[in-house]
Design a protein around this motif. Structure first.
Motif, PDB file in Angstrom:
ATOM      1  N   UNK A 258       0.818  -1.209   0.000  1.00 32.07           N
ATOM      2  CA  UNK A 258       0.000   0.000   0.000  1.00 32.07           C
ATOM      3  C   UNK A 258       0.852   1.260   0.000  1.00 32.07           C
ATOM      4  N   UNK A 259       1.996   1.215   0.684  1.00 30.69           N
ATOM      5  CA  UNK A 259       2.913   2.365   0.675  1.00 30.69           C
ATOM      6  C   UNK A 259       3.455   2.603  -0.728  1.00 30.69           C
ATOM      7  N   UNK A 260       3.770   1.516  -1.449  1.00 34.22           N
ATOM      8  CA  UNK A 260       4.210   1.677  -2.844  1.00 34.22           C
ATOM      9  C   UNK A 260       3.087   2.251  -3.707  1.00 34.22           C
ATOM     10  N   UNK A 261       1.856   1.795  -3.477  1.00 27.65           N
ATOM     11  CA  UNK A 261       0.719   2.338  -4.215  1.00 27.65           C
ATOM     12  C   UNK A 261       0.521   3.820  -3.946  1.00 27.65           C
ATOM     13  N   UNK A 262       0.655   4.214  -2.682  1.00 27.67           N
ATOM     14  CA  UNK A 262       0.540   5.639  -2.344  1.00 27.67           C
ATOM     15  C   UNK A 262       1.691   6.444  -2.935  1.00 27.67           C
ATOM     16  N   UNK A 263       2.876   5.857  -2.980  1.00 27.20           N
ATOM     17  CA  UNK A 263       4.015   6.544  -3.601  1.00 27.20           C
ATOM     18  C   UNK A 263       3.736   6.787  -5.086  1.00 27.20           C
TER      19      UNK A 263
ATOM     20  N   UNK B 245      -3.808   4.485 -10.158  1.00 26.47           N
ATOM     21  CA  UNK B 245      -3.088   4.322  -8.893  1.00 26.47           C
ATOM     22  C   UNK B 245      -4.054   4.359  -7.709  1.00 26.47           C
ATOM     23  N   UNK B 246      -5.105   5.170  -7.807  1.00 29.50           N
ATOM     24  CA  UNK B 246      -6.120   5.208  -6.751  1.00 29.50           C
ATOM     25  C   UNK B 246      -6.827   3.861  -6.617  1.00 29.50           C
ATOM     26  N   UNK B 247      -7.123   3.216  -7.739  1.00 28.55           N
ATOM     27  CA  UNK B 247      -7.772   1.903  -7.708  1.00 28.55           C
ATOM     28  C   UNK B 247      -6.817   0.860  -7.117  1.00 28.55           C
ATOM     29  N   UNK B 248      -5.537   0.955  -7.450  1.00 30.60           N
ATOM     30  CA  UNK B 248      -4.547   0.023  -6.883  1.00 30.60           C
ATOM     31  C   UNK B 248      -4.447   0.212  -5.379  1.00 30.60           C
ATOM     32  N   UNK B 249      -4.462   1.460  -4.931  1.00 33.96           N
ATOM     33  CA  UNK B 249      -4.443   1.716  -3.479  1.00 33.96           C
ATOM     34  C   UNK B 249      -5.694   1.138  -2.826  1.00 33.96           C
ATOM     35  N   UNK B 250      -6.831   1.237  -3.490  1.00 31.81           N
ATOM     36  CA  UNK B 250      -8.057   0.653  -2.938  1.00 31.81           C
ATOM     37  C   UNK B 250      -7.915  -0.854  -2.759  1.00 31.81           C
ATOM     38  N   UNK B 251      -7.280  -1.524  -3.725  1.00 36.97           N
ATOM     39  CA  UNK B 251      -7.070  -2.973  -3.630  1.00 36.97           C
ATOM     40  C   UNK B 251      -6.113  -3.314  -2.496  1.00 36.97           C
ATOM     41  N   UNK B 252      -5.081  -2.503  -2.309  1.00 40.67           N
ATOM     42  CA  UNK B 252      -4.030  -2.842  -1.341  1.00 40.67           C
ATOM     43  C   UNK B 252      -4.305  -2.351   0.071  1.00 40.67           C
TER      44      UNK B 252
END
Length: 167
Positions: free
Chosen positions: A77-82, A99-106
């Motif tokens: 999730x930290x990588x997704x937020x980065x 990237x927002x959707x990836x953060x939602x998944x993680x």
């Protein structure tokens, strides 16, 4: 892992999801996206959180690896937020939406998984242990009941098919 790990994980996940949800309008409208697109991305964001929470939660319940899953999802999730930050700084609106959707998944599944971790830390008994405890109590009850019935049969003498109890 202690209860503090579960508490911090739950709090971090809540802060990230709530902050992104609050600023979803601004984040999605970068590079001229319309208002209807904000609704599509925002709704997808929430639906992806729910679906990923169900999938990750089910798999984590099977493996009971709550601590490992929370650590892995925090790091990913930290990588997704980065990536969200990189996309935001580079004014790449399309990449930011993905990237927002990836953060939602993680990050989304962290709340239910960390809640389960907290429950496991606070109440470490599993369902099997509780079932074993209840079945043990039940069979002890049946054993005592059978013992008293059999002992009562020894104290009974019969005369003309009638039981007379002795003390």
């Amino acid at each position: 892992p202690g209860f503090i790990h579960a508490l911090v994980t739950f709090t971090v996940s809540g802060i990230v999801i709530n902050t992104l949800s609050t600023f979803m309008d601004y984040l999605v409208r970068l590079n001229g996206a319309g208002r209807e697109y904000v609704g599509i991305v925002g709704g997808s964001f929430q639906i992806v959180i729910m679906i990923s929470s169900l999938i990750v939660g089910k798999q984590t319940d099977k493996t009971r690896a709550y601590y490992s899953v929370t650590i892995a999802m925090l790091v990913l999730g930290a990588f997704g937020l980065a990536e969200c930050g990189v996309s935001l700084d580079a004014d790449r609106g399309g990449d930011l939406r993905w990237a927002l959707i990836i953060v939602a998944v993680l990050v989304g599944p962290l709340q239910p998984v960390s809640t389960e971790l907290g429950v496991e830390v606070a109440y470490p008994l599993s369902e099997n242990t509780v079932l074993l405890g209840y079945s043990t109590v039940f069979f002890k009850f049946v054993k005592c009941l059978v013992y008293f019935i059999l002992q009562g049969a020894e104290r009974c003498w019969y005369h003309e098919n009638r039981c007379y109890r002795t003390l």
